[in-house]
Design a protein around this motif. Sequence first.
Motif, mmCIF file in Angstrom:
data_model
loop_
_atom_site.group_PDB
_atom_site.id
_atom_site.type_symbol
_atom_site.label_atom_id
_atom_site.label_comp_id
_atom_site.label_asym_id
_atom_site.label_seq_id
_atom_site.Cartn_x
_atom_site.Cartn_y
_atom_site.Cartn_z
ATOM 1 N N ARG A 22 47.171 23.149 -12.288
ATOM 2 C CA ARG A 22 47.852 23.735 -13.431
ATOM 3 C C ARG A 22 47.220 23.194 -14.709
ATOM 4 N NH1 ARG A 22 49.367 26.435 -9.930
ATOM 5 N NH2 ARG A 22 51.497 27.068 -9.367
ATOM 6 N N GLY A 31 49.579 33.326 -19.843
ATOM 7 C CA GLY A 31 49.853 34.227 -18.737
ATOM 8 C C GLY A 31 49.570 35.690 -18.983
ATOM 9 N N CYS A 89 45.640 29.870 -13.872
ATOM 10 C CA CYS A 89 46.438 30.967 -14.415
ATOM 11 C C CYS A 89 46.187 32.309 -13.734
ATOM 12 C CB CYS A 89 46.172 31.109 -15.911
ATOM 13 S SG CYS A 89 44.492 31.703 -16.299
ATOM 14 N N CYS A 130 42.997 30.129 -18.973
ATOM 15 C CA CYS A 130 42.904 28.662 -18.912
ATOM 16 C C CYS A 130 41.485 28.156 -18.701
ATOM 17 C CB CYS A 130 43.822 28.104 -17.826
ATOM 18 S SG CYS A 130 43.231 28.376 -16.133
#
Length: 694
Positions: free
Chosen positions: A385, A579, A640, A645
């Motif tokens: 993440r 996102g 993502c 990202c």
Amino acid sequence: MTAALKALPPWHEGETFIQRKLGVAERMEAVGQRVIRDHMPDQHRDFYAQLPFIVLGSVDPAGDPWATLLVGKPGFLSSPTPTRLDIAAHADPGDPAGEGMRDGDPVGLLGIEMHTRRRNRMNGVVTGSGSGFRVDVDQSFGNCPRYIQLRDVDYARDPTEPFTGVVEVLPQLDEQARTMIGKADAFFVATYADRAERRQVDVSHRGGKAGFVRVAEDGTLTVPDFNGNLFFSTLGNIVLNGKAGLVFVDYGSGDMLQMTGDAEVILESPEIAAFQGAERLWTFKPRRILRRAGALALRWSFRKEGWSPSSLMTGDWAQAAARMQAGELATRWRPYRVTKIVDETPAIRSFHLQPTDGAGLLPHAAGQHLPVRVTVPGSDKPVIRTYTLSAAPSDGLYRISVKREGLVSRHLHDRIRAGDIIEARAPDGAFTIDPYGTRPAVLLAGGIGITPLLAMLRHVVYEGLRKQRMRPTILIQAARSMSERPFDREIAELVNAAQGAAGQGAVRWIRVLSEPGTAKEGVDYEATGRIDMALLTRFLPFDDYDFYLCGPPAFTQALYDGLRSRNIADGRIHAEAFGPSSLQRTADVGAAPPPVRPLPSSKPVPVAFMTSLKEDRWMPSSGTLLELAEARGLEPEYSCREGTCGTCRTKLLKGAVAYIREPGASVAPGEVLICSAVPAETGPDEENRIQLAL
């Protein structure tokens, strides 16, 4: 003698060379006309008269500069006229600087009071007298008090007694000399410039943390040049002739280490970015070295809390070396220990991280995110993440502030404790701020969107304090309630620090609550509701702003659309994208159209994964290159899966790709974001073969 000196332009070619490199030559031309004088103001004359020593720079007959200190009782320096300074002292017989103090020789002078951090500089021409000599002013100007450590001074002996100790001539820097330099937090440097009309000599102070001067095996010294007054007297002289004279003083023993040699200014080097606070470097290779133990009649004692705040905002060579090593590991996953955990709100927790592999922290840009990799119970492989860093580059740590939502975030909250290890890769992202911009910055934060904007605010305030020029900044922070608003104390301290240094209004903080409850308006918040155009109109005075937006997708899009409706240029609105609902931008009227992207291929394309020595055939129904790699049994890194990202960034060794959605992360030539890319359409007679470093 002063009447015979023709007034020269304030800056010579070496100084203006560096000023032009920085884009400040025009501004400094006006500054020079204002502050470089051909006389000493009364304040300087009175200041010199109270000093127990003065730093002097001279040039010997061979053209080598030397720096030294001349000592006396207060009053040994006197100024009978604004254009003349009398000095009732002589250089000691073994002092090499004395060779450049004959009648008609140019010298540079620095008056410095270490217990007050006051200092003034002057250069002029020597005329001998029975009790000493006088200097007729060529140029006189003041200096800022930065990088001077506070020291109290006292006499170890009568300064009129001549130094009778041994003068050691060193063939090279010995261990004692290297130790002295390695412990030094200051030294003095003499340089000169041969202008068309006459020679001008300068002597100045350099300070930093202890050990800010690096000594190489071959005796070369490397010195960081920190932010200053942009005069560049020292470096400009070095640019012209490549010579310098240095003197290091042992303030406890009165020892002096004097050197003359060759110097060079370094304007571009990876070490500049690695050394915190450095804006340039310069090197010095000594050719002649003298040590005079106990030569000075003065002794200085370091005051409690005597470190200059400016010095403490700089780095050291150990940190720079660690950062250089970290740069070599930028593409690897590295272990970081959780050194501290702080609950910012019941739902937001900050994790402080330090590397454990012996390399340093790679400096990040305020606003960037950190890819982290953890093993979550029940998962057969690590999960990646990205979390925004809420610390500034100057903070000396990575800090991620995580809201408890989602699989990995819950894992961090529920299972990670201080002392645990988290893997992370180099920070990434293009949502950053220029702390030196002149246009006011407006930071608009919704909920957890405060994290990159807090990093930006910390960076703006730190750099404003370091450079003594604060970028005007307004932070507007929205939260549901006081209990859900993080970083209250931290932001208040930043605002107070900025206002204390730059004045009221340098940094403003406007707090918005949608459910204030028992909170008091004017004490706990400034507005109710949400951040919208009506609120911005209420709180923002008419001005030309740069806007920085971060929050939930709907929050960011609504503010962007509102700002564009008020004719705020697209390029003035910076936003973090999250996102699948990443920001939809509209181009300015008359703006150049975006580059035309290749279309996705309508036919099969062979794809080779070169690292794993596997291949497959991509079909229009195969999805992205990431999905194709996963179907082939590979496990590329991603987070993502939306192109924002940058975690899936992969080397494209051959072939052409198209993007099914516009990437939010930066993509360098020869790279591809495989989570959003597919093979590109080619002409009827062209073949597209994709090769990826996977």
